[in-house]
Scaffold this motif. Sequence first.
Motif, short mmCIF file in Angstrom:
data_model
loop_
_atom_site.label_atom_id
_atom_site.label_comp_id
_atom_site.label_asym_id
_atom_site.label_seq_id
_atom_site.Cartn_x
_atom_site.Cartn_y
_atom_site.Cartn_z
N ILE A 5 0.85 -1.19 0.00
CA ILE A 5 0.00 0.00 0.00
C ILE A 5 0.89 1.25 0.00
N GLY A 6 1.08 1.78 -1.19
CA GLY A 6 1.88 2.98 -1.36
C GLY A 6 1.00 4.20 -1.56
N PRO A 7 1.57 5.32 -1.97
CA PRO A 7 0.78 6.55 -2.15
C PRO A 7 -0.29 6.42 -3.23
N ASP A 8 -0.01 5.67 -4.28
CA ASP A 8 -0.99 5.52 -5.36
C ASP A 8 -2.24 4.79 -4.87
N GLU A 9 -2.03 3.72 -4.11
CA GLU A 9 -3.17 2.93 -3.64
C GLU A 9 -4.03 3.74 -2.67
N VAL A 10 -3.39 4.49 -1.77
CA VAL A 10 -4.14 5.32 -0.84
C VAL A 10 -4.92 6.40 -1.59
N ASN A 11 -4.26 7.03 -2.56
CA ASN A 11 -4.93 8.06 -3.36
C ASN A 11 -6.14 7.49 -4.09
N ASP A 12 -5.98 6.31 -4.68
CA ASP A 12 -7.07 5.70 -5.43
C ASP A 12 -8.25 5.36 -4.52
#
Length: 501
Positions: free
Chosen positions: A282-289
Amino acid sequence: MRGAQAVTGRANAQAAGILWGKCTDADLVKAKAQCAQLSVPLDYERPKGTTISLALSRVRHTVPDGKYQGVMLVNPGGPGGSGLALATLGGLVPKGAGNAYDWIGFDPRGVGASKPALSCSGDVTAYNRPSYVPVTAALEKTWRQRSKDYARKCAKAGGELLDHVKSADNVRDMDSIRRALGVQQINYYGFSYGTYLGQLYASRYPRAVRRMILDGVIDARTVWYRSNLDQNVAFDRNANIYFDWIAKNDKTFGLGRDGRSMGQAYYGLLAKLRKSPAGGVIGPDEVNDVVLLATYNVSVWPVVAAAFAALVRKGDSGPVKKLYDENYPQGAGSDNGYAMYLATLCTDARWPQDFDRWKRDAWRQHAKAPFVTWANTWYNAPCLSWAAQPGRPAEVDGRQAPPVLLISETLDAATSFEGALETRRRFPKAALVEGAGGTTHASSLSGVACVDNTVADYLERGALPARRPGNRSDRLCDPLQPPAANQPAATGPAPAADQKG
């Protein structure tokens, strides 16, 4: 307008060219739906050439034939959204007004159960993607290459199909469905991008339209590069509204009582996750999505906030991962919706081919609206190297169209309220219902009585709110309200999770 009696004689007719059979989807089976495939030309300029097929579903009217009101085509938007399940939508219309129609769902060409269905790569939403925000030259290079590679894979997978998946092709498919059903007119219910198809259909075939509802209305002036720039600003605004709501409910989420501080904490977490993804995935992209889901629909506000709070306060990435997996599946065929989104939008109109312009626009917007600007930029970046040649947007002119019902919440980020007003100007017999102050995208038939009863009255007897003078809505309703903060609902895929219009 044609009345119920005019269409009664066709209520039990076998649709020409459609052989209805059993459905396999459990919800459609439960609704006693029928399913079929309809053959249409790949290229309407060569009607005797290659054919493709469209997947159709039908839930038939349950009123006596004397009260039958005709067929109702439904499109969920995207583009790239599967519409088969929407044949069950009639059951959500109050007062039983939906029961007088045959509800026709369909998967547009290239989508879902239609044949062929386009899929280019199953790892588009795979974990450990590079950070959306290209803070280094290496990140920018990586994302540009990913975009080029995806376009190349789609060129190989799509072949000749890619030249024939413009909105204009979908509109002609809609009329092929009408003719195959053996009816002179259709009723139509379109959501999001489906409202653009409705505008185009009513412009090209105004006499073939009986009644039409457009919810989450596309602005025809902005297809498609400009519409995405508009989205970047609007989603950022809605993210801040959401952060304020989380702060207001600090007793539940424990993330602070100030929305601005909440936003700072959010972007601080993304920076931290760039260096060390939570749970390794869970990186920044997954949290943003995942948080993006809440800027589409208030129904998921509590469950998204609870997942975010678990990550921030406890280091527990499980709830975020669960939401991500439910809404952004991976594996073979999982990119069908995204592939067809690009296949249509990349060719409907010409996109700027100079990446430096994209880059300048993105950094300019990111400085003031960082929530989704770069994510949205890379989402559309395959259009820079898409294989098929773009066309020119078809003209939207609703002067000959019958009365149309338009629906929009004031702060819809995916399709701006200004787009609904522009459509109202182009369709002089239309009436616009506004969910005042709301941020939900395409929210009709979600339980707001004012909106849903307006839909029912229109479907039952063609009644619309009186058109008011000036550039404004014709009826104000309450917007869709979020659930209680301490009662996050169990979720599958969130409403409007396709990320686009």
